[in-house]
Design a protein around this motif. Structure first.
Motif, PDB file in Angstrom:
ATOM      1  N   LEU A 114      -0.738  -3.535  -0.004  1.00  0.00           N
ATOM      2  CA  LEU A 114      -0.303  -4.007  -1.324  1.00  0.00           C
ATOM      3  C   LEU A 114       0.258  -5.418  -1.180  1.00  0.00           C
ATOM      4  CD1 LEU A 114       1.626  -0.765  -2.355  1.00  0.00           C
ATOM      5  CD2 LEU A 114      -0.672  -1.429  -3.097  1.00  0.00           C
ATOM      6  N   PRO A 115      -0.594  -6.435  -1.284  1.00  0.00           N
ATOM      7  CA  PRO A 115      -0.110  -7.809  -1.118  1.00  0.00           C
ATOM      8  C   PRO A 115       1.054  -8.147  -2.050  1.00  0.00           C
ATOM      9  CG  PRO A 115      -2.498  -7.775  -1.087  1.00  0.00           C
ATOM     10  CD  PRO A 115      -2.050  -6.387  -1.472  1.00  0.00           C
ATOM     11  N   LEU A 116       1.093  -7.489  -3.207  1.00  0.00           N
ATOM     12  CA  LEU A 116       2.218  -7.655  -4.124  1.00  0.00           C
ATOM     13  C   LEU A 116       3.280  -6.625  -3.744  1.00  0.00           C
ATOM     14  CD1 LEU A 116       3.383  -9.008  -6.671  1.00  0.00           C
ATOM     15  CD2 LEU A 116       2.291  -7.196  -8.004  1.00  0.00           C
ATOM     16  N   SER A 117       4.219  -7.033  -2.906  1.00  0.00           N
ATOM     17  CA  SER A 117       5.279  -6.135  -2.455  1.00  0.00           C
ATOM     18  C   SER A 117       6.616  -6.853  -2.501  1.00  0.00           C
ATOM     19  CB  SER A 117       5.024  -5.649  -1.023  1.00  0.00           C
ATOM     20  OG  SER A 117       3.939  -4.748  -0.979  1.00  0.00           O
ATOM     21  N   ILE A 118       7.666  -6.072  -2.729  1.00  0.00           N
ATOM     22  CA  ILE A 118       9.025  -6.590  -2.727  1.00  0.00           C
ATOM     23  C   ILE A 118       9.877  -5.670  -1.853  1.00  0.00           C
ATOM     24  CG2 ILE A 118       8.796  -7.607  -5.028  1.00  0.00           C
ATOM     25  CD1 ILE A 118      10.428  -5.237  -6.140  1.00  0.00           C
ATOM     26  N   ALA A 119      11.077  -6.122  -1.489  1.00  0.00           N
ATOM     27  CA  ALA A 119      11.967  -5.302  -0.665  1.00  0.00           C
ATOM     28  C   ALA A 119      13.374  -5.327  -1.236  1.00  0.00           C
ATOM     29  CB  ALA A 119      11.978  -5.806   0.773  1.00  0.00           C
ATOM     30  N   VAL A 120      14.031  -4.184  -1.129  1.00  0.00           N
ATOM     31  CA  VAL A 120      15.435  -4.074  -1.514  1.00  0.00           C
ATOM     32  C   VAL A 120      16.236  -3.995  -0.227  1.00  0.00           C
ATOM     33  CG1 VAL A 120      17.155  -2.686  -2.727  1.00  0.00           C
ATOM     34  CG2 VAL A 120      14.814  -2.842  -3.628  1.00  0.00           C
ATOM     35  N   GLN A 163       7.143 -13.470   3.969  1.00  0.00           N
ATOM     36  CA  GLN A 163       7.072 -13.893   2.563  1.00  0.00           C
ATOM     37  C   GLN A 163       7.140 -12.709   1.602  1.00  0.00           C
ATOM     38  OE1 GLN A 163       3.600 -16.488   2.472  1.00  0.00           O
ATOM     39  NE2 GLN A 163       4.858 -18.207   3.120  1.00  0.00           N
ATOM     40  N   VAL A 164       7.948 -11.713   1.976  1.00  0.00           N
ATOM     41  CA  VAL A 164       8.206 -10.576   1.089  1.00  0.00           C
ATOM     42  C   VAL A 164       9.487 -10.893   0.322  1.00  0.00           C
ATOM     43  CG1 VAL A 164       8.776  -8.122   0.963  1.00  0.00           C
ATOM     44  CG2 VAL A 164       7.120  -8.926   2.659  1.00  0.00           C
ATOM     45  N   PRO A 165       9.414 -10.990  -1.012  1.00  0.00           N
ATOM     46  CA  PRO A 165      10.626 -11.264  -1.790  1.00  0.00           C
ATOM     47  C   PRO A 165      11.662 -10.152  -1.591  1.00  0.00           C
ATOM     48  CG  PRO A 165       8.652 -11.528  -3.147  1.00  0.00           C
ATOM     49  CD  PRO A 165       8.223 -10.889  -1.859  1.00  0.00           C
ATOM     50  N   THR A 166      12.917 -10.550  -1.427  1.00  0.00           N
ATOM     51  CA  THR A 166      13.987  -9.579  -1.207  1.00  0.00           C
ATOM     52  C   THR A 166      14.999  -9.629  -2.339  1.00  0.00           C
ATOM     53  OG1 THR A 166      15.217 -11.190   0.129  1.00  0.00           O
ATOM     54  CG2 THR A 166      13.798  -9.647   1.315  1.00  0.00           C
ATOM     55  N   TYR A 167      15.553  -8.453  -2.637  1.00  0.00           N
ATOM     56  CA  TYR A 167      16.569  -8.331  -3.677  1.00  0.00           C
ATOM     57  C   TYR A 167      17.708  -7.485  -3.129  1.00  0.00           C
ATOM     58  CZ  TYR A 167      12.743 -10.076  -6.450  1.00  0.00           C
ATOM     59  OH  TYR A 167      11.716 -10.855  -6.914  1.00  0.00           O
ATOM     60  N   PRO A 168      18.922  -8.030  -3.097  1.00  0.00           N
ATOM     61  CA  PRO A 168      20.045  -7.261  -2.566  1.00  0.00           C
ATOM     62  C   PRO A 168      20.506  -6.181  -3.539  1.00  0.00           C
ATOM     63  CG  PRO A 168      20.780  -9.429  -3.254  1.00  0.00           C
ATOM     64  CD  PRO A 168      19.295  -9.397  -3.439  1.00  0.00           C
ATOM     65  N   CYS A 169      20.845  -5.033  -2.984  1.00  0.00           N
ATOM     66  CA  CYS A 169      21.418  -3.938  -3.768  1.00  0.00           C
ATOM     67  C   CYS A 169      22.913  -3.914  -3.449  1.00  0.00           C
ATOM     68  CB  CYS A 169      20.766  -2.605  -3.402  1.00  0.00           C
ATOM     69  SG  CYS A 169      21.479  -1.215  -4.285  1.00  0.00           S
ATOM     70  N   GLN A 172       4.899  -5.073   7.102  1.00  0.00           N
ATOM     71  CA  GLN A 172       3.522  -5.509   7.308  1.00  0.00           C
ATOM     72  C   GLN A 172       2.527  -4.466   6.812  1.00  0.00           C
ATOM     73  OE1 GLN A 172       3.642  -6.347  11.531  1.00  0.00           O
ATOM     74  NE2 GLN A 172       3.633  -8.557  11.172  1.00  0.00           N
ATOM     75  N   HIS A 173       2.780  -3.197   7.116  1.00  0.00           N
ATOM     76  CA  HIS A 173       1.864  -2.146   6.679  1.00  0.00           C
ATOM     77  C   HIS A 173       1.800  -2.082   5.155  1.00  0.00           C
ATOM     78  CE1 HIS A 173       2.028   0.267  10.710  1.00  0.00           C
ATOM     79  NE2 HIS A 173       1.571  -0.963  10.854  1.00  0.00           N
ATOM     80  N   LEU A 174       2.959  -2.180   4.513  1.00  0.00           N
ATOM     81  CA  LEU A 174       2.989  -2.132   3.049  1.00  0.00           C
ATOM     82  C   LEU A 174       2.277  -3.348   2.463  1.00  0.00           C
ATOM     83  CD1 LEU A 174       4.070  -0.507   0.617  1.00  0.00           C
ATOM     84  CD2 LEU A 174       6.121  -1.945   0.698  1.00  0.00           C
ATOM     85  N   GLN A 175       2.546  -4.495   3.025  1.00  0.00           N
ATOM     86  CA  GLN A 175       1.971  -5.745   2.519  1.00  0.00           C
ATOM     87  C   GLN A 175       0.453  -5.809   2.734  1.00  0.00           C
ATOM     88  OE1 GLN A 175       3.362  -9.329   4.523  1.00  0.00           O
ATOM     89  NE2 GLN A 175       3.903 -10.189   2.528  1.00  0.00           N
ATOM     90  N   GLN A 176      -0.027  -5.228   3.838  1.00  0.00           N
ATOM     91  CA  GLN A 176      -1.475  -5.227   4.066  1.00  0.00           C
ATOM     92  C   GLN A 176      -2.197  -4.398   3.000  1.00  0.00           C
ATOM     93  OE1 GLN A 176      -2.448  -4.219   8.178  1.00  0.00           O
ATOM     94  NE2 GLN A 176      -0.771  -5.509   8.874  1.00  0.00           N
ATOM     95  N   LEU A 230      15.872 -12.205   6.965  1.00  0.00           N
ATOM     96  CA  LEU A 230      15.091 -13.227   7.658  1.00  0.00           C
ATOM     97  C   LEU A 230      13.735 -12.683   8.113  1.00  0.00           C
ATOM     98  CD1 LEU A 230      17.920 -14.928   9.742  1.00  0.00           C
ATOM     99  CD2 LEU A 230      16.707 -15.882   7.763  1.00  0.00           C
ATOM    100  N   ALA A 231      13.706 -11.436   8.587  1.00  0.00           N
ATOM    101  CA  ALA A 231      12.434 -10.828   9.003  1.00  0.00           C
ATOM    102  C   ALA A 231      11.483 -10.713   7.816  1.00  0.00           C
ATOM    103  CB  ALA A 231      12.689  -9.456   9.621  1.00  0.00           C
ATOM    104  N   LEU A 232      12.018 -10.348   6.670  1.00  0.00           N
ATOM    105  CA  LEU A 232      11.185 -10.218   5.470  1.00  0.00           C
ATOM    106  C   LEU A 232      10.788 -11.589   4.922  1.00  0.00           C
ATOM    107  CD1 LEU A 232      13.122  -7.233   3.932  1.00  0.00           C
ATOM    108  CD2 LEU A 232      10.763  -7.177   4.772  1.00  0.00           C
ATOM    109  N   ASP A 233      11.693 -12.557   5.015  1.00  0.00           N
ATOM    110  CA  ASP A 233      11.361 -13.930   4.606  1.00  0.00           C
ATOM    111  C   ASP A 233      10.189 -14.462   5.428  1.00  0.00           C
ATOM    112  OD1 ASP A 233      13.418 -13.938   2.758  1.00  0.00           O
ATOM    113  OD2 ASP A 233      14.737 -15.267   3.927  1.00  0.00           O
ATOM    114  N   ALA A 234      10.164 -14.130   6.728  1.00  0.00           N
ATOM    115  CA  ALA A 234       9.080 -14.599   7.603  1.00  0.00           C
ATOM    116  C   ALA A 234       7.729 -14.052   7.153  1.00  0.00           C
ATOM    117  CB  ALA A 234       9.360 -14.195   9.049  1.00  0.00           C
TER     118      ALA A 234
END
Length: 194
Positions: free
Chosen positions: A51-57, A73-79, A45-49, A67-71
């Protein structure tokens, strides 16, 4: 701030947190903070506030992190090779940067106490022309760290568990002093939750 400057947040959330719970029963990113939200949700949430354009690994498991990140709407990419070190997670994030970004800020998911204002200050410093921005509190460098897009190729070549630290020791860095102890506070052990 340069309004045309496009900055992306990269949230690194693929670590296992073995120091928090060596048995693997409790993932540190899923623990609830005194605010009532989980570590991963607060960090995202802090990052998204800022930088609305944020992604997560993320790692392939546990699904609760995705699921927490999907809620949010932060796009996730598995490493797939996150266990080989932070550089691998970072590489995954860099490979999924949206087109047209001018810079990016690498944030660690186990640092939920970093303020939105601190992330904005790093973004604004990048926007003003700095190429690498490191926050400082009480004389110590902390996280998150901002980079100009010109460093993507160098960061993609990093290996191991030191992440971007290798580059910070060899490239010119702009330090910004912030009044935010959160840039030094990560959650490695249960007592760090307080």
């Amino acid at each position: 701030m340069n309004n045309a400057f496009l900055c992306c947040g990269i949230l690194l959330a693929a670590g296992r947190g073995r120091r928090f719970d060596p048995t693997g029963q409790q993932h540190k990113l899923l623990q609830t903070l005194s605010s009532g939200t989980s570590v991963i949700t607060t960090s995202a949430q802090h990052l998204q506030q800022a930088l609305p354009l944020s992604i997560a690994v993320i790692a392939q498991t546990p699904d609760a992190i995705r699921l927490a990140l999907d809620a949010l709407q932060v796009p996730t990419y598995p490493c797939l090779d996150a266990d080989l070190g932070m550089a691998h997670s970072l590489r995954t994030g860099l490979q999924h940067l949206p087109d047209g970004v001018d810079g990016f800020i690498i944030a660690l998911a186990d640092m939920p106490f970093v303020s939105v204002q601190s992330i904005e200050a790093i973004r604004d410093c990048l926007s003003a022309g700095a190429e690498i921005v490191v926050p400082v509190y009480a004389g110590q460098r902390g996280n998150p760290v901002g980079f100009s897009k010109k460093y993507v190729d160098q960061l993609l070549r990093l290996e191991g568990d030191r992440g971007a630290r290798q580059l910070l020791q060899s490239a010119p860095v702009t330090e910004i002093v912030l009044h935010d102890a959160g840039i030094l506070q990560d959650i490695d052990r249960p007592e760090d939750m307080l």
